[in-house]
Design a protein around this motif. Sequence first.
Motif, short mmCIF file in Angstrom:
data_model
loop_
_atom_site.label_atom_id
_atom_site.label_comp_id
_atom_site.label_asym_id
_atom_site.label_seq_id
_atom_site.Cartn_x
_atom_site.Cartn_y
_atom_site.Cartn_z
N ILE A 38 0.85 -0.93 0.05
CA ILE A 38 0.04 0.04 -0.04
C ILE A 38 0.73 1.14 0.03
CG2 ILE A 38 -1.60 1.33 1.36
CD1 ILE A 38 -2.76 -1.38 2.27
N THR A 72 -7.45 -0.64 -0.55
CA THR A 72 -6.66 -0.94 0.58
C THR A 72 -7.73 -2.21 1.16
OG1 THR A 72 -7.54 0.78 1.78
CG2 THR A 72 -5.47 0.94 1.05
N PRO A 111 -9.06 0.36 7.08
CA PRO A 111 -8.11 0.10 6.14
C PRO A 111 -7.45 1.25 5.64
CG PRO A 111 -10.15 -1.02 5.35
CD PRO A 111 -10.37 0.00 6.50
N LEU A 112 -8.04 2.50 5.69
CA LEU A 112 -7.39 3.60 5.22
C LEU A 112 -7.84 4.87 6.11
CD1 LEU A 112 -4.95 4.29 3.29
CD2 LEU A 112 -6.63 5.34 1.71
N THR A 126 -3.32 3.11 8.18
CA THR A 126 -4.35 1.62 8.62
C THR A 126 -4.42 1.42 9.95
OG1 THR A 126 -3.72 0.62 6.31
CG2 THR A 126 -4.68 -0.53 8.33
#
Length: 349
Positions: A38, A72, A111-112, A126
Amino acid sequence: MTERGLDAHLARHAASGARHAHEVAATIALLAQTGITIARTIAEGAFGGALADKVGATNSDGDSQRGLDLLTDELFLAAAANSPVGLYASEELADPVLIGVDRPLALAIDPLDGSSNIDTNVPIGTIFSIRPIIGDPVADPLGSFLGPGHDQIAAGYLIYGPQTALVITLGAGTHVFVYSPARDGFHCVMPGVAISPKTREFAINASNHRHWDEGIRLYFDDCIKGGHGPREGEFNMRWIASLVAEAHRILVRGGVFLYPGDRRRGYAQGRLRLVYEAHPIAMLVVQAGGTATDCTQPILDIAAKELHQRTPLVFGSANEVARIGRYNALPGEMADRAPLFGKRGLFRA
């Protein structure tokens, strides 16, 4: 495998005999590897094609989604499928995903975090929380995520900024690892983080001043009066609007973060999610000697009633978090505000 490398740290934990130690170590190793992917995608910026907006797309709680939010989530779900994780819960999904009934771990993840800052090149990250699966994951997939924060057996975050860092706790201290491309891995740069109990730095979105309850307004006002006010000292204020970036600053150099509930529609219970934002950040902070509350009670004591439940959040230096709690509980009775008894009261020169 160096002694201060992530692999060595996880190997020591796997051999520790702690509950689900092998499975937790394997899961964090996969999350770390996914984070590297990522970070490389983010570094490509507009050239990578993953940052595009999804027009009209929203997540389970109505927040707008970026292309990278979805990417993500897909990458971490794929990582979880190759790990000991049996249940996967994400900010981007309405309900948990059952990966396997014979796996012992439940992973809750943002996730983000801070994706609204992507275009301005502000650090984003994250956040993850690891719990043991309880009960029947088929009949009750939510149940494993709704206990108090003390049920977590590991927590952490990845931050994608000038450095890519992984911050984790396995229940015995909080440790900061930085990714080194030259060394091809994460290496510990801050073992056993210790947050100072005192601070002269706070983070809050001051544009919401008019919406705050009295206690938060008084705390803020007393801080910005500096040496001429009841706090008798100068304070610095910060606000990045990225929970991971705020938490990382506090772990590195101390401070306190406030995101209270307020009077705006939909903000009475704050805006941060309890299960996959507040709980893991609180575990990291507490394991580093700090404190985390909802302005009143410890965050780790609070059990969720639903997966995407929101909460006010205050965390950081223990003495300052306790002071904020007193302002919140008894705003008109703070000793340092009483003119007859304060340090600069009616009968003091």
